[in-house]
Design a protein around this motif. Structure first.
Motif, PDB file in Angstrom:
ATOM      1  N   VAL A   1      -8.156 -19.726  30.170  1.00  0.00           N
ATOM      2  CA  VAL A   1      -7.774 -18.325  30.056  1.00  0.00           C
ATOM      3  C   VAL A   1      -7.103 -18.100  28.709  1.00  0.00           C
ATOM      4  O   VAL A   1      -6.193 -18.835  28.332  1.00  0.00           O
ATOM      5  N   GLN A   2      -7.544 -17.068  28.030  1.00  0.00           N
ATOM      6  CA  GLN A   2      -6.899 -16.655  26.783  1.00  0.00           C
ATOM      7  C   GLN A   2      -6.601 -15.167  26.851  1.00  0.00           C
ATOM      8  O   GLN A   2      -7.415 -14.393  27.378  1.00  0.00           O
ATOM      9  N   LEU A   3      -5.457 -14.805  26.317  1.00  0.00           N
ATOM     10  CA  LEU A   3      -5.052 -13.412  26.256  1.00  0.00           C
ATOM     11  C   LEU A   3      -4.826 -13.041  24.808  1.00  0.00           C
ATOM     12  O   LEU A   3      -4.206 -13.796  24.050  1.00  0.00           O
ATOM     13  N   GLN A   4      -5.305 -11.876  24.436  1.00  0.00           N
ATOM     14  CA  GLN A   4      -5.125 -11.410  23.068  1.00  0.00           C
ATOM     15  C   GLN A   4      -4.488 -10.031  23.083  1.00  0.00           C
ATOM     16  O   GLN A   4      -5.094  -9.072  23.557  1.00  0.00           O
ATOM     17  N   ALA A   5      -3.279  -9.974  22.569  1.00  0.00           N
ATOM     18  CA  ALA A   5      -2.542  -8.714  22.495  1.00  0.00           C
ATOM     19  C   ALA A   5      -2.774  -8.066  21.142  1.00  0.00           C
ATOM     20  O   ALA A   5      -2.837  -8.750  20.115  1.00  0.00           O
ATOM     21  N   SER A   6      -2.865  -6.755  21.144  1.00  0.00           N
ATOM     22  CA  SER A   6      -3.065  -6.024  19.895  1.00  0.00           C
ATOM     23  C   SER A   6      -2.484  -4.626  20.027  1.00  0.00           C
ATOM     24  O   SER A   6      -2.132  -4.185  21.120  1.00  0.00           O
ATOM     25  N   GLY A   7      -2.404  -3.936  18.894  1.00  0.00           N
ATOM     26  CA  GLY A   7      -1.969  -2.548  18.903  1.00  0.00           C
ATOM     27  C   GLY A   7      -0.577  -2.303  18.359  1.00  0.00           C
ATOM     28  O   GLY A   7      -0.159  -1.152  18.238  1.00  0.00           O
ATOM     29  N   GLY A   8       0.137  -3.367  18.044  1.00  0.00           N
ATOM     30  CA  GLY A   8       1.481  -3.193  17.513  1.00  0.00           C
ATOM     31  C   GLY A   8       1.459  -2.598  16.111  1.00  0.00           C
ATOM     32  O   GLY A   8       0.405  -2.474  15.485  1.00  0.00           O
ATOM     33  N   GLY A   9       2.634  -2.229  15.635  1.00  0.00           N
ATOM     34  CA  GLY A   9       2.725  -1.674  14.301  1.00  0.00           C
ATOM     35  C   GLY A   9       4.092  -1.110  14.027  1.00  0.00           C
ATOM     36  O   GLY A   9       5.020  -1.264  14.831  1.00  0.00           O
ATOM     37  N   LEU A  10       4.190  -0.452  12.886  1.00  0.00           N
ATOM     38  CA  LEU A  10       5.431   0.200  12.465  1.00  0.00           C
ATOM     39  C   LEU A  10       5.308   1.693  12.742  1.00  0.00           C
ATOM     40  O   LEU A  10       4.389   2.342  12.227  1.00  0.00           O
ATOM     41  N   VAL A  11       6.214   2.207  13.563  1.00  0.00           N
ATOM     42  CA  VAL A  11       6.197   3.622  13.902  1.00  0.00           C
ATOM     43  C   VAL A  11       7.601   4.189  13.785  1.00  0.00           C
ATOM     44  O   VAL A  11       8.568   3.435  13.631  1.00  0.00           O
ATOM     45  N   GLN A  12       7.696   5.493  13.869  1.00  0.00           N
ATOM     46  CA  GLN A  12       9.001   6.158  13.816  1.00  0.00           C
ATOM     47  C   GLN A  12       9.481   6.455  15.230  1.00  0.00           C
ATOM     48  O   GLN A  12       8.672   6.572  16.173  1.00  0.00           O
TER      49      GLN A  12
ATOM     50  N   PHE B   1      -9.830 -13.280  28.220  1.00  0.00           N
ATOM     51  CA  PHE B   1     -11.039 -14.045  27.966  1.00  0.00           C
ATOM     52  C   PHE B   1     -11.011 -15.298  28.839  1.00  0.00           C
ATOM     53  O   PHE B   1     -10.110 -16.122  28.726  1.00  0.00           O
ATOM     54  N   SER B   2     -12.008 -15.379  29.711  1.00  0.00           N
ATOM     55  CA  SER B   2     -12.087 -16.540  30.600  1.00  0.00           C
ATOM     56  C   SER B   2     -13.354 -16.443  31.437  1.00  0.00           C
ATOM     57  O   SER B   2     -13.890 -15.363  31.643  1.00  0.00           O
ATOM     58  N   GLY B   3     -13.787 -17.583  31.930  1.00  0.00           N
ATOM     59  CA  GLY B   3     -14.876 -17.583  32.890  1.00  0.00           C
ATOM     60  C   GLY B   3     -14.412 -17.205  34.288  1.00  0.00           C
ATOM     61  O   GLY B   3     -15.218 -16.956  35.172  1.00  0.00           O
ATOM     62  N   ARG B   4     -13.125 -17.143  34.470  1.00  0.00           N
ATOM     63  CA  ARG B   4     -12.542 -16.757  35.752  1.00  0.00           C
ATOM     64  C   ARG B   4     -12.480 -15.240  35.853  1.00  0.00           C
ATOM     65  O   ARG B   4     -12.559 -14.533  34.860  1.00  0.00           O
ATOM     66  N   SER B   5     -12.311 -14.775  37.075  1.00  0.00           N
ATOM     67  CA  SER B   5     -12.266 -13.342  37.308  1.00  0.00           C
ATOM     68  C   SER B   5     -10.948 -12.748  36.843  1.00  0.00           C
ATOM     69  O   SER B   5      -9.860 -13.212  37.212  1.00  0.00           O
ATOM     70  N   PHE B   6     -11.036 -11.692  36.042  1.00  0.00           N
ATOM     71  CA  PHE B   6      -9.836 -10.989  35.567  1.00  0.00           C
ATOM     72  C   PHE B   6      -9.057 -10.413  36.749  1.00  0.00           C
ATOM     73  O   PHE B   6      -7.819 -10.360  36.726  1.00  0.00           O
ATOM     74  N   ALA B   7      -9.772  -9.996  37.772  1.00  0.00           N
ATOM     75  CA  ALA B   7      -9.132  -9.384  38.936  1.00  0.00           C
ATOM     76  C   ALA B   7      -8.311 -10.375  39.753  1.00  0.00           C
ATOM     77  O   ALA B   7      -7.631  -9.973  40.698  1.00  0.00           O
ATOM     78  N   ALA B   8      -8.369 -11.630  39.408  1.00  0.00           N
ATOM     79  CA  ALA B   8      -7.574 -12.636  40.104  1.00  0.00           C
ATOM     80  C   ALA B   8      -6.169 -12.765  39.536  1.00  0.00           C
ATOM     81  O   ALA B   8      -5.375 -13.567  40.031  1.00  0.00           O
ATOM     82  N   TYR B   9      -5.845 -11.970  38.514  1.00  0.00           N
ATOM     83  CA  TYR B   9      -4.579 -12.100  37.819  1.00  0.00           C
ATOM     84  C   TYR B   9      -3.813 -10.786  37.773  1.00  0.00           C
ATOM     85  O   TYR B   9      -4.377  -9.743  37.407  1.00  0.00           O
ATOM     86  N   ALA B  10      -2.540 -10.876  38.104  1.00  0.00           N
ATOM     87  CA  ALA B  10      -1.628  -9.789  37.759  1.00  0.00           C
ATOM     88  C   ALA B  10      -1.291  -9.945  36.282  1.00  0.00           C
ATOM     89  O   ALA B  10      -1.193 -11.070  35.766  1.00  0.00           O
ATOM     90  N   ILE B  11      -1.101  -8.822  35.623  1.00  0.00           N
ATOM     91  CA  ILE B  11      -0.823  -8.839  34.189  1.00  0.00           C
ATOM     92  C   ILE B  11       0.493  -8.123  33.925  1.00  0.00           C
ATOM     93  O   ILE B  11       0.758  -7.058  34.508  1.00  0.00           O
TER      94      ILE B  11
END
Length: 127
Positions: A1-12, A24-34
């Motif tokens: 299982v790999q997780l990729q976070a994005s969307g951060g930045g500098l804001v006011q 990202f994984s061959g396992r079911s995403f629905a098997a995980y709480a996030i």
């Protein structure tokens, strides 16, 4: 299982920001709480918000509850954290994490139960 976070930045202060977590994984995403956690310099990692496996349940930290919404798309393997009315104290590195809980509605608010972590994305809010 790999997780990729994005969307951060500098804001006011007062701006909005949307963070994404891709699974990202061959396992079911629905098997995980996030969940999303954050850590500012010199502080412990703290829970921001989480969503159960089916998306029917959510949980938010009191400090962000009225400003944050989390939702997931189990067809696209993504979880989104929508943050509004950002404050300087929201400045931190934000991490998404996955918990292979057997219960569809469980959302843990501590780091221990989470099996997998993304690399983090920096959010900086200038006042």
């Amino acid at each position: 299982v790999q997780l990729q976070a994005s969307g951060g930045g500098l804001v006011q202060a007062g701006d909005s920001l949307r963070l994404s977590c891709e699974f990202f994984s061959g396992r079911s995403f629905a098997a995980y709480a996030i969940a999303w956690f954050r850590r500012d310099q010199g502080k412990e990692r703290e829970f921001v918000g989480g969503i159960g496996r089916t998306g029917e349940t959510t949980s938010y930290a009191p400090s962000v509850k009225d400003r944050v919404t989390i939702f997931r798309d189990n067809t696209q393997n993504t979880v989104t954290l929508q943050m509004n009315r950002l404050k300087s104290e929201d400045t931190a590195i934000y991490y998404c994490a996955a918990d292979s809980t057997m219960y569809p509605t469980t959302i843990h608010t501590t780091t221990g139960p989470y099996d997998y972590w993304g690399q983090g994305t920096q959010v900086t809010v200038s006042s």
